[in-house]
Design a protein around this motif. Structure first.
Motif, short mmCIF file in Angstrom:
data_model
loop_
_atom_site.label_atom_id
_atom_site.label_comp_id
_atom_site.label_asym_id
_atom_site.label_seq_id
_atom_site.Cartn_x
_atom_site.Cartn_y
_atom_site.Cartn_z
N SER A 176 -8.41 -12.23 -12.63
CA SER A 176 -8.42 -12.46 -14.08
C SER A 176 -8.51 -13.96 -14.39
N ALA A 177 -7.80 -14.77 -13.61
CA ALA A 177 -7.88 -16.22 -13.80
C ALA A 177 -9.28 -16.72 -13.49
N THR A 178 -9.89 -16.19 -12.44
CA THR A 178 -11.26 -16.58 -12.10
C THR A 178 -12.22 -16.21 -13.23
N ASN B 211 -6.33 -25.80 -15.91
CA ASN B 211 -5.03 -26.40 -16.18
C ASN B 211 -4.32 -25.78 -17.37
N GLN B 212 -4.96 -24.86 -18.04
CA GLN B 212 -4.34 -24.16 -19.17
C GLN B 212 -3.97 -22.73 -18.81
N ILE B 213 -3.98 -22.41 -17.52
CA ILE B 213 -3.71 -21.04 -17.07
C ILE B 213 -2.42 -20.99 -16.25
N ILE B 214 -1.56 -20.06 -16.58
CA ILE B 214 -0.33 -19.78 -15.85
C ILE B 214 -0.40 -18.32 -15.40
N LEU B 215 0.03 -18.06 -14.17
CA LEU B 215 -0.01 -16.70 -13.65
C LEU B 215 1.40 -16.15 -13.42
N ARG C 283 -2.24 -18.30 -2.10
CA ARG C 283 -3.66 -18.06 -2.40
C ARG C 283 -4.20 -18.84 -3.58
N CYS C 284 -3.34 -19.44 -4.39
CA CYS C 284 -3.86 -20.16 -5.56
C CYS C 284 -2.99 -21.37 -5.86
N ASN C 285 -3.47 -22.23 -6.75
CA ASN C 285 -2.66 -23.37 -7.16
C ASN C 285 -2.49 -23.43 -8.68
N TYR C 286 -2.56 -22.25 -9.32
CA TYR C 286 -2.23 -22.18 -10.74
C TYR C 286 -0.72 -22.32 -10.91
N ALA C 287 -0.30 -22.82 -12.08
CA ALA C 287 1.12 -22.82 -12.40
C ALA C 287 1.61 -21.37 -12.41
N LEU C 288 2.84 -21.16 -11.92
CA LEU C 288 3.37 -19.81 -11.77
C LEU C 288 4.63 -19.61 -12.62
N HIS C 289 4.69 -18.47 -13.28
CA HIS C 289 5.87 -18.08 -14.05
C HIS C 289 6.64 -17.04 -13.24
#
Length: 423
Positions: free
Chosen positions: A198-200, A210-214, A234-240
């Motif tokens: 979904s992020a992709t 930089n505006q995406i949190i997973l 597997r990713c470097n998005y910010a995580l909640h």
């Protein structure tokens, strides 16, 4: 064929997340990329009730919540978002609002642009944005709204509302492996795949990464740890982080603390929420208190002066130290909304309230300010230690009131920049 080990056996690796920005007005809450781990909470009011929702948001913000999520599920709720934001601004509460969307978010964000603009972040659940060919189209509408209004998004997958088409596809693939995984690792894989894919898709639509949190929320402690270790790898998005449906009271507090503490200690997680079921009559702010205490116990952040207190034993049959501990903790927490701006650094202060001479003097010396109350059979005197030195001894029936006054004076003189000797 893929014969790799299931997610549950993945080796933990710390997250090196991107930096997401959640903005409201002049306030920007930075998430990830070395920023402090942020505390988030959620209202349980009917969002259409503007005043009731604004009051609860205010309570959560004053308790320490740095973002507050509200349900946006009906046209009435969407119409109420901008007035809630206006009411908060009038009260001087600049906490960012996060809109929680399921099923009809694409319509609400399109039909009510004032709602889309008033929110600071949108929570999108890939499992609840539509089925079949509607899924991608309706997801795209929400991402396009976020880009139009320059809002962050949290792509929040939950195993209670997982994309069933994706899960069926992965189950089918698993059945063709030489050594199929058990059902649970396939479920983990579906959660992670849903979030990352979904992020992709959002990035391909033009969304700034930089505006995406997973998030990938589950309700089991070991499940959460396994999923997030693999997600971080597997990713470097910010995580909640959050243990969904954690439960009530001690159960919910302990389970959330166990899961979040392990992940945070490994460097995984950029925002957290403790999803407690409130006990009857309990304030919604309890979940914020627990989240803050987790971060403070791990020494990742400081929110309120900490109070060291002994558990009590046969030497401390008096309830005086229990009552004083409760009084001081309540006093410090109640003062923090005003103290944060007035007394910078006060949140790192350490206070000790001890019940007898065994460890009392030693713990009090280690604190910024401490008191060692007399235990059973001891001399009815309570030495007070300030900055490691014994400064005075309290006696009589008003020890509690006198010690609180000393704490107030200490805070004012040490953290308020006033000249003068601290007792």
């Amino acid at each position: 064929m893929d014969t790799s080990l299931p997610v549950a056996s993945a080796i933990a690796m710390p997250s090196r997340s991107r930096q997401a920005r959640v903005v409201w007005g002049t306030r920007c809450v930075t998430v990830g990329a070395g920023a402090p781990v942020r505390v988030q909470s959620m209202t349980n009011t009917d969002t259409a009730d503007v005043i009731g929702t604004a009051i609860q948001v205010k309570e959560l913000a004053l308790a320490g919540s740095e973002m507050v999520r509200i349900t946006v599920n009906t046209p009435e709720a969407a119409q109420a978002v901008a007035p809630i934001r206006e009411q908060l601004d009038r009260m001087g509460i600049d906490v960012p609002l996060v809109g929680d969307f399921h099923y009809n978010g694409h319509r609400l964000l399109t039909d009510y642009p004032e709602c889309a603009q008033a929110l600071s972040k949108y929570r999108i659940n890939p499992g609840n944005v539509g089925k079949g060919d509607k899924h991608d189209r309706q997801f795209a509408v929400m991402i396009e709204a976020a880009m139009r209004w320059n809002k962050a998004v949290r792509i929040g997958v939950n195993w209670g509302s997982l994309d069933q088409e994706l899960l069926a596809q992965l189950m089918d693939q698993n059945s063709r492996r030489p050594m199929p995984w058990d059902a649970k690792p396939v479920m983990y894989e579906a959660l992670i795949t849903s979030a990352i894919d979904s992020a992709t898709q959002a990035v391909e639509l033009g969304m700034d990464p930089n505006q995406i949190i997973l998030s990938c929320k589950v309700s089991g402690v070991q499940d959460l740890i396994s999923v997030y270790r693999e997600l971080a790898k597997r990713c470097n998005y910010a995580l909640h982080l959050g243990l969904t449906e954690a439960g009530m009271g001690t159960k919910g507090t302990v389970a959330s603390t166990a899961a979040l503490s392990i992940l945070l200690q490994e460097g995984i997680g950029d925002t957290i929420r403790v999803s407690l079921t409130p006990q009857p009559g309990e304030s919604r702010t309890q979940e914020v208190v627990v989240a803050s205490e987790i971060l403070q116990a791990l020494e990742l952040r400081s929110f309120v002066p900490s109070v060291t207190a002994c558990p009590g034993c046969g030497r401390t049959t008096s309830t005086t130290f229990q009552e004083l501990t409760q009084q001081i903790e309540g006093f410090l927490r109640a003062q923090m909304p005003q103290w944060r701006a007035k007394y910078p650094g006060v949140e790192k202060m350490k206070v000790a309230v001890m019940g007898c001479i065994v460890n009392g003097p030693g713990e009090s010396k280690q604190a910024d300010i401490g008191i060692s109350l007399p235990g059973t059979g001891e001399t009815p005197a309570a030495p007070v230690f300030i900055d490691g030195e014994k400064r005075l001894t309290l006696r009589g029936d008003s020890i509690a009131q006198e010690f609180q006054a000393i704490v107030e004076s200490y805070v004012e003189k040490r953290f308020g920049g006033q000249a003068g000797t601290i007792l």
